[in-house]
Write a protein that holds these residues in place. Structure first.
Motif, PDB file in Angstrom:
ATOM      1  N   ALA A  89       0.831  -1.207   0.000  1.00 41.86           N
ATOM      2  CA  ALA A  89       0.000   0.000   0.000  1.00 41.86           C
ATOM      3  C   ALA A  89       0.864   1.255   0.000  1.00 41.86           C
ATOM      4  O   ALA A  89       0.542   2.253  -0.659  1.00 41.86           O
ATOM      5  N   GLU A  90       1.962   1.227   0.728  1.00 44.91           N
ATOM      6  CA  GLU A  90       2.871   2.367   0.761  1.00 44.91           C
ATOM      7  C   GLU A  90       3.499   2.628  -0.604  1.00 44.91           C
ATOM      8  O   GLU A  90       3.981   3.728  -0.882  1.00 44.91           O
ATOM      9  N   ARG A  91       3.491   1.609  -1.448  1.00 44.12           N
ATOM     10  CA  ARG A  91       4.117   1.721  -2.763  1.00 44.12           C
ATOM     11  C   ARG A  91       3.098   1.808  -3.894  1.00 44.12           C
ATOM     12  O   ARG A  91       3.419   1.549  -5.052  1.00 44.12           O
ATOM     13  N   GLY A  92       1.847   2.147  -3.532  1.00 44.50           N
ATOM     14  CA  GLY A  92       0.877   2.483  -4.554  1.00 44.50           C
ATOM     15  C   GLY A  92      -0.065   1.382  -4.995  1.00 44.50           C
ATOM     16  O   GLY A  92      -0.750   1.531  -6.014  1.00 44.50           O
ATOM     17  N   TYR A  93      -0.147   0.290  -4.227  1.00 50.25           N
ATOM     18  CA  TYR A  93      -1.049  -0.806  -4.573  1.00 50.25           C
ATOM     19  C   TYR A  93      -2.168  -0.931  -3.538  1.00 50.25           C
ATOM     20  O   TYR A  93      -1.901  -0.879  -2.327  1.00 50.25           O
ATOM     21  N   VAL A  94      -3.379  -1.084  -4.012  1.00 44.73           N
ATOM     22  CA  VAL A  94      -4.469  -1.449  -3.106  1.00 44.73           C
ATOM     23  C   VAL A  94      -4.315  -2.928  -2.787  1.00 44.73           C
ATOM     24  O   VAL A  94      -4.112  -3.752  -3.684  1.00 44.73           O
ATOM     25  N   VAL A  95      -4.391  -3.273  -1.512  1.00 47.16           N
ATOM     26  CA  VAL A  95      -4.272  -4.663  -1.082  1.00 47.16           C
ATOM     27  C   VAL A  95      -5.564  -5.069  -0.378  1.00 47.16           C
ATOM     28  O   VAL A  95      -6.011  -4.388   0.547  1.00 47.16           O
ATOM     29  N   PHE A  96      -6.162  -6.149  -0.825  1.00 44.17           N
ATOM     30  CA  PHE A  96      -7.364  -6.696  -0.191  1.00 44.17           C
ATOM     31  C   PHE A  96      -7.005  -8.076   0.358  1.00 44.17           C
ATOM     32  O   PHE A  96      -6.860  -9.035  -0.393  1.00 44.17           O
ATOM     33  N   SER A  97      -6.803  -8.153   1.670  1.00 42.94           N
ATOM     34  CA  SER A  97      -6.451  -9.408   2.334  1.00 42.94           C
ATOM     35  C   SER A  97      -7.723 -10.020   2.895  1.00 42.94           C
ATOM     36  O   SER A  97      -8.381  -9.424   3.746  1.00 42.94           O
ATOM     37  N   GLY A 128     -16.025  -4.875  -8.278  1.00 39.06           N
ATOM     38  CA  GLY A 128     -17.303  -4.166  -8.271  1.00 39.06           C
ATOM     39  C   GLY A 128     -17.271  -2.868  -7.487  1.00 39.06           C
ATOM     40  O   GLY A 128     -18.081  -1.966  -7.731  1.00 39.06           O
ATOM     41  N   ASN A 129     -16.325  -2.754  -6.544  1.00 39.41           N
ATOM     42  CA  ASN A 129     -16.169  -1.532  -5.746  1.00 39.41           C
ATOM     43  C   ASN A 129     -14.901  -0.776  -6.127  1.00 39.41           C
ATOM     44  O   ASN A 129     -14.313  -0.073  -5.290  1.00 39.41           O
ATOM     45  N   ALA A 130     -14.490  -0.921  -7.366  1.00 36.08           N
ATOM     46  CA  ALA A 130     -13.232  -0.323  -7.800  1.00 36.08           C
ATOM     47  C   ALA A 130     -13.182   1.180  -7.560  1.00 36.08           C
ATOM     48  O   ALA A 130     -12.196   1.712  -7.037  1.00 36.08           O
ATOM     49  N   THR A 131     -14.234   1.878  -7.870  1.00 37.88           N
ATOM     50  CA  THR A 131     -14.243   3.335  -7.693  1.00 37.88           C
ATOM     51  C   THR A 131     -14.147   3.710  -6.219  1.00 37.88           C
ATOM     52  O   THR A 131     -13.399   4.612  -5.838  1.00 37.88           O
ATOM     53  N   LYS A 132     -14.894   3.008  -5.390  1.00 43.60           N
ATOM     54  CA  LYS A 132     -14.920   3.310  -3.957  1.00 43.60           C
ATOM     55  C   LYS A 132     -13.543   3.169  -3.323  1.00 43.60           C
ATOM     56  O   LYS A 132     -13.152   3.986  -2.470  1.00 43.60           O
ATOM     57  N   PHE A 133     -12.797   2.146  -3.724  1.00 38.50           N
ATOM     58  CA  PHE A 133     -11.497   1.888  -3.101  1.00 38.50           C
ATOM     59  C   PHE A 133     -10.322   2.292  -3.997  1.00 38.50           C
ATOM     60  O   PHE A 133      -9.195   1.844  -3.767  1.00 38.50           O
ATOM     61  N   LYS A 134     -10.590   3.120  -4.999  1.00 40.66           N
ATOM     62  CA  LYS A 134      -9.550   3.688  -5.860  1.00 40.66           C
ATOM     63  C   LYS A 134      -8.740   2.629  -6.594  1.00 40.66           C
ATOM     64  O   LYS A 134      -7.517   2.706  -6.709  1.00 40.66           O
ATOM     65  N   VAL A 135      -9.447   1.602  -7.070  1.00 43.98           N
ATOM     66  CA  VAL A 135      -8.824   0.482  -7.772  1.00 43.98           C
ATOM     67  C   VAL A 135      -8.981   0.647  -9.273  1.00 43.98           C
ATOM     68  O   VAL A 135     -10.046   1.029  -9.765  1.00 43.98           O
ATOM     69  N   ASP A 136      -7.922   0.357 -10.007  1.00 43.83           N
ATOM     70  CA  ASP A 136      -8.011   0.237 -11.462  1.00 43.83           C
ATOM     71  C   ASP A 136      -8.545  -1.168 -11.754  1.00 43.83           C
ATOM     72  O   ASP A 136      -7.826  -2.162 -11.581  1.00 43.83           O
ATOM     73  N   ALA A 137      -9.780  -1.272 -12.186  1.00 47.54           N
ATOM     74  CA  ALA A 137     -10.447  -2.561 -12.361  1.00 47.54           C
ATOM     75  C   ALA A 137      -9.794  -3.429 -13.423  1.00 47.54           C
ATOM     76  O   ALA A 137     -10.044  -4.643 -13.471  1.00 47.54           O
ATOM     77  N   ASP A 138      -8.959  -2.853 -14.263  1.00 44.94           N
ATOM     78  CA  ASP A 138      -8.271  -3.616 -15.302  1.00 44.94           C
ATOM     79  C   ASP A 138      -6.873  -4.042 -14.881  1.00 44.94           C
ATOM     80  O   ASP A 138      -6.135  -4.622 -15.692  1.00 44.94           O
ATOM     81  N   LYS A 139      -6.522  -3.759 -13.634  1.00 43.55           N
ATOM     82  CA  LYS A 139      -5.180  -4.108 -13.148  1.00 43.55           C
ATOM     83  C   LYS A 139      -5.287  -4.749 -11.760  1.00 43.55           C
ATOM     84  O   LYS A 139      -4.914  -4.158 -10.742  1.00 43.55           O
ATOM     85  N   ILE A 140      -5.811  -5.962 -11.728  1.00 44.20           N
ATOM     86  CA  ILE A 140      -5.980  -6.678 -10.464  1.00 44.20           C
ATOM     87  C   ILE A 140      -5.215  -7.992 -10.509  1.00 44.20           C
ATOM     88  O   ILE A 140      -5.415  -8.807 -11.419  1.00 44.20           O
TER      89      ILE A 140
END
Length: 351
Positions: A89-97, A128-140
């Motif tokens: 996360a500190e390096r720019g990635y959303v992490v969902f554990s 589905g919540n990409a916008t809410k959590f600032k996720v690029d939905a095409d880069k998961i």
């Protein structure tokens, strides 16, 4: 006090009145985010949850969903709270554990394929919540270690297959794609019958502690009792079916087309690489996949989600796993120190 300094202090004071104290944090943590409720888990009131680590910068950001290890019987979403969650996360990635349903000792509650279905639902929730959590939905990407490494591989290799995505039609994001763009697997179990046989070996760490093996608890029986389930849950079978050497009968699989990061300890007594990671990497390459293989010298199991990231650059040394503290301890650099720069490069190049 100068007028300029007074203005600066006033601005800072006003900022803390209006915004939370962690406004300058590099990431935010959303704990116990509910991603699904599946009625066929043991407790009908159980909400499946995960912890979301979101960079404080604007985004959208690439994301990685992580699934913990623990032989499909132990662990939860907190397993990455001290290492990969904050680090990435500190390096720019959303992490969902995430957590997923777990089997019980003695084979009283087998959870195959339930844990994969849970993971699919979590991936649909994240996209589905990409916008809410600032996720690029095409880069998961998806990742995990041990049992979680098996689940990550299966998520990639089954993509949007209806058998695994249409079980819970009432989920709010049931129609969202579960395709992934990259896979990270640490000492995963890729061949279930082979691993079952290894766990019958007296040298296996946990062999003396149960009447049934972890795999038997997971599937509700041995490979002789449930051969189809063992086959279905083995990622290597999907990959071998796509081998180029099969020619016209080779089966196309979208999971072969995504990049793979496979890492393992070279002295692993729990999931020996020579029976799991090494042949899986060979099978991926034979099928034409883009594979980054990172064997880690002088270490065994447990380190990916129960070890530290200290930033040291040496090879891992003097490492052992403390079973009482459930912590992988090293006097010098850790296995995650060894893996971290390689993993960051992989993610940067492929997400």
């Amino acid at each position: 006090m100068t007028k300029r300094l007074s203005i600066i202090i006033s601005i800072i004071y006003f900022s803390f009145l209006v915004y939370p104290a962690d406004i300058f944090a590099e990431y935010f943590v959303f704990e116990d985010v509910i991603y699904a409720k599946h009625a066929d888990v043991p407790d009908s009131n159980l909400f499946l949850k995960g912890d979301m680590y979101v960079p404080s910068s604007q985004g959208p950001h690439p994301a990685i969903m992580l699934m913990h290890g623990g032989s499909w019987q132990l662990g939860d979403e907190n397993f990455y709270a001290d290492d990969w969650g904050p680090y990435l996360a500190e390096r720019g990635y959303v992490v969902f554990s995430i957590q997923y349903r777990l089997s019980k000792p003695g084979g009283t509650y087998p959870t195959w394929p339930g844990c994969l279905l849970d993971s699919k639902a979590a991936l649909q929730f994240l996209r589905g919540n990409a916008t809410k959590f600032k996720v690029d939905a095409d880069k998961i990407a998806v990742g995990g270690d041990s049992a979680g490494g098996q689940l990550a591989a299966l998520l990639a290799l089954t993509q949007d297959w209806p058998a695994y995505t249409q079980k819970y039609a009432n989920n709010p994001f049931a129609n969202v794609s579960t395709k992934v763009q990259a896979v990270v697997s640490a000492y995963g179990v890729f061949n279930m019958p082979s691993w079952w046989l290894w766990t019958k070996n007296p040298k296996f760490d946990w062999a003396p502690y149960g009447m049934t093996t972890f795999a038997e608890d997971f599937f509700g029986g041995t490979p002789m009792d449930a051969p189809a389930a063992y086959f279905e849950a083995s990622p290597i079978n999907y990959v071998r079916g796509s081998a180029k050497s099969l020619g016209n009968v080779s089966l196309q699989n979208d999971g072969i087309r995504v990049p793979w990061f496979i890492t393992w300890g070279m002295e692993d007594p729990d999931v020996p690489a020579e029976g799991q990671s090494v042949p899986f990497v060979e099978a991926l390459k034979e099928a034409g996949a883009n594979v980054t293989a990172v064997p880690v010298p002088r270490v065994g199991h447990y380190w990916f989600n129960l070890g530290k990231i200290t930033g040291q650059s040496d090879d891992p040394s003097d490492c052992y796993f403390d079973y009482k503290k459930l912590e992988h301890i090293c006097t010098g650099a850790t296995p995650n120190d060894y893996v971290a720069p390689k993993l960051l490069k992989f993610l940067k190049d492929n997400l």
